[in-house]
Design an enzyme around this catalytic site. Structure first.
Site, PDB file in Angstrom:
ATOM      1  NE  ARG A 237      34.602 -43.557  -9.209  1.00  0.00           N
ATOM      2  CZ  ARG A 237      34.275 -42.301  -9.532  1.00  0.00           C
ATOM      3  NH1 ARG A 237      34.537 -41.842 -10.753  1.00  0.00           N
ATOM      4  NH2 ARG A 237      33.714 -41.508  -8.643  1.00  0.00           N
ATOM      5  CD  GLU A 266      41.623 -42.798 -10.354  1.00  0.00           C
ATOM      6  OE1 GLU A 266      41.215 -41.899  -9.607  1.00  0.00           O
ATOM      7  OE2 GLU A 266      40.980 -43.220 -11.323  1.00  0.00           O
ATOM      8  CG  HIS A 285      39.427 -39.317 -11.250  1.00  0.00           C
ATOM      9  ND1 HIS A 285      39.157 -40.451 -10.506  1.00  0.00           N
ATOM     10  CD2 HIS A 285      38.224 -38.746 -11.487  1.00  0.00           C
ATOM     11  CE1 HIS A 285      37.848 -40.550 -10.306  1.00  0.00           C
ATOM     12  NE2 HIS A 285      37.265 -39.521 -10.887  1.00  0.00           N
TER      13      HIS A 285
HETATM   14  C1  GLV Z   1      34.202 -38.047 -10.182  1.00  0.00           C
HETATM   15  O1  GLV Z   1      34.789 -39.033 -10.525  1.00  0.00           O
HETATM   16  C2  GLV Z   1      32.961 -38.092  -9.468  1.00  0.00           C
HETATM   17  O2  GLV Z   1      32.533 -39.197  -9.077  1.00  0.00           O
HETATM   18  O3  GLV Z   1      32.385 -37.031  -9.247  1.00  0.00           O
HETATM   19  C1  GLV Z   2      30.651 -42.220 -12.216  1.00  0.00           C
HETATM   20  O1  GLV Z   2      31.672 -41.595 -12.091  1.00  0.00           O
HETATM   21  C2  GLV Z   2      29.960 -42.824 -11.097  1.00  0.00           C
HETATM   22  O2  GLV Z   2      30.633 -43.415 -10.242  1.00  0.00           O
HETATM   23  O3  GLV Z   2      28.710 -42.714 -11.048  1.00  0.00           O
END
Ligand code: GLV
Ligand code: GLV
Length: 324
Positions: A237, A266, A285
């Site tokens: 993140r 974002e 992303h």
């Molecule tokens: C992508 O960032 C997810 O959290 O699936």
């Molecule tokens: C990773 O994308 C999470 O937020 O677990």
């Protein structure tokens, strides 16, 4: 009567049909306050919420008194106020397994393209500049047999370590609260504190979720510990890394390069200095965004909502303590 649910993501026909077989579905474009106002009665009656993107917090919960389950098409759930959901007895379901290998592929894509300057040199070739000879000014750095440091040794971290170790002969370091004996046995991974990981890694890979504890975990002081030749990769993140500090570190040569799939804001603002730096590879992303995996995530999210509202929850629940 079938439970009413709000869907805020369009699904492929077969998955939509499956959802319709179990629920009375209202599809909305998003869960913004405007959208909630426009479909107030449906939000009032809905027992389920399925989609991705958009904040699910106390304000939204106040408009959804019948809500019993949320199902997000993602592994990350930083858009959800989990404490508020749990307090209301609402379960939160996510998709932690299906995207593992795909995100690990994305991580390696960023490792390779930032080290070997794939996107920069691609643009250079396409701009017709390959008339002159190739020289050291176009060289990259090796990936194979270097050291990959993993922050966030979960499923994705394990899949990345597997690729790096077996595919590229890399040494693996990781920093985690608990010991991962499987990673140590299979990939020769070595546990170390954050400082050691930052000092010794050629690639520092952030795969952490966004929490109070991880916010700006990588700031100016941490970047300074990294080798000047090191590359920072972030597929977790954005806010885990202090982006202003990262920009400075990339501009003044504190670190060599970065490969980023996630950003503090974002979409990343068009005037961000990150977009002007040749030593940064950016992606929008899309860590899990392949046709196969996005289908799998939507399919899991549908099954998760069915389990939560009409069956029995056996997996993929963020706050299982709510289920009595
Ligand atoms: C992508 O960032 C997810 O959290 O699936
Ligand atoms: C990773 O994308 C999470 O937020 O677990």
């Amino acid at each position: 009567m079938k439970p009413a649910v709000i869907l805020y993501k369009s699904l492929p026909d077969d998955l939509r049909a499956k959802l319709d077989a179990h629920f009375t579905v209202t599809e909305v474009s998003d869960i913004s306050p405007e959208s909630v106002k426009q479909h107030a009665a449906q939000f009032q009656q809905a027992q389920g919420l399925l989609g991705s993107g958009g904040k699910v917090n106390g304000d939204l919960l106040a408009q959804m008194p019948a809500l019993r389950a949320c199902s997000t098409v993602s592994v990350g759930y930083d858009n959800f106020d989990v404490a508020a959901l749990s307090q209301r007895g609402v379960v939160l379901m996510h998709t932690p397994t299906v995207l593992t290998e795909t995100v690990a592929d994305t991580l390696m894509a960023l490792v390779l393209s930032s080290a070997r300057r794939v996107t920069e040199l691609d643009a250079w070739v396409k701009a017709g500049q390959w008339q002159a000879s190739i020289g050291p000014q176009h060289y990259g750095v090796d990936v194979h047999h270097k050291t990959l440091g993993i922050l966030g040794m979960g499923r994705i971290g394990m899949a990345a370590a597997q690729r790096a170790h077996f595919g590229f002969g890399m040494n693996i370091l990781y920093n985690a609260r608990r010991q991962h004996s499987e990673a140590e046995t299979r990939f020769g991974a070595r546990a170390c504190d954050l400082e050691t990981l930052l000092k010794e890694s050629d690639f520092v890979c952030v795969i952490l979720p966004m929490t109070e504890q991880t916010h700006h975990m990588i700031g100016a002081a941490q970047l300074k510990l990294m080798k000047p030749s090191a590359i920072l990769i972030n597929v977790g993140r954005g806010p885990v890394v202090d982006e202003q500090a990262l920009i400075s570190a990339l501009q003044d040569g504190t670190i060599h390069a970065a490969g980023l799939d996630v950003f503090e804001q974002e979409p990343v603002p068009a005037d961000s200095a990150l977009l002007k730096l040749p030593n940064v590879v950016t992606l929008p992303h899309i860590g899990s965004a392949t046709h196969e995996t996005r289908y799998g995530m939507m399919s899991d999210a549908v099954d998760n909502l069915i389990a939560a509202l009409t069956g029995k929850i056996e997996k993929n629940c963020v706050n299982p303590e709510v289920v009595k």
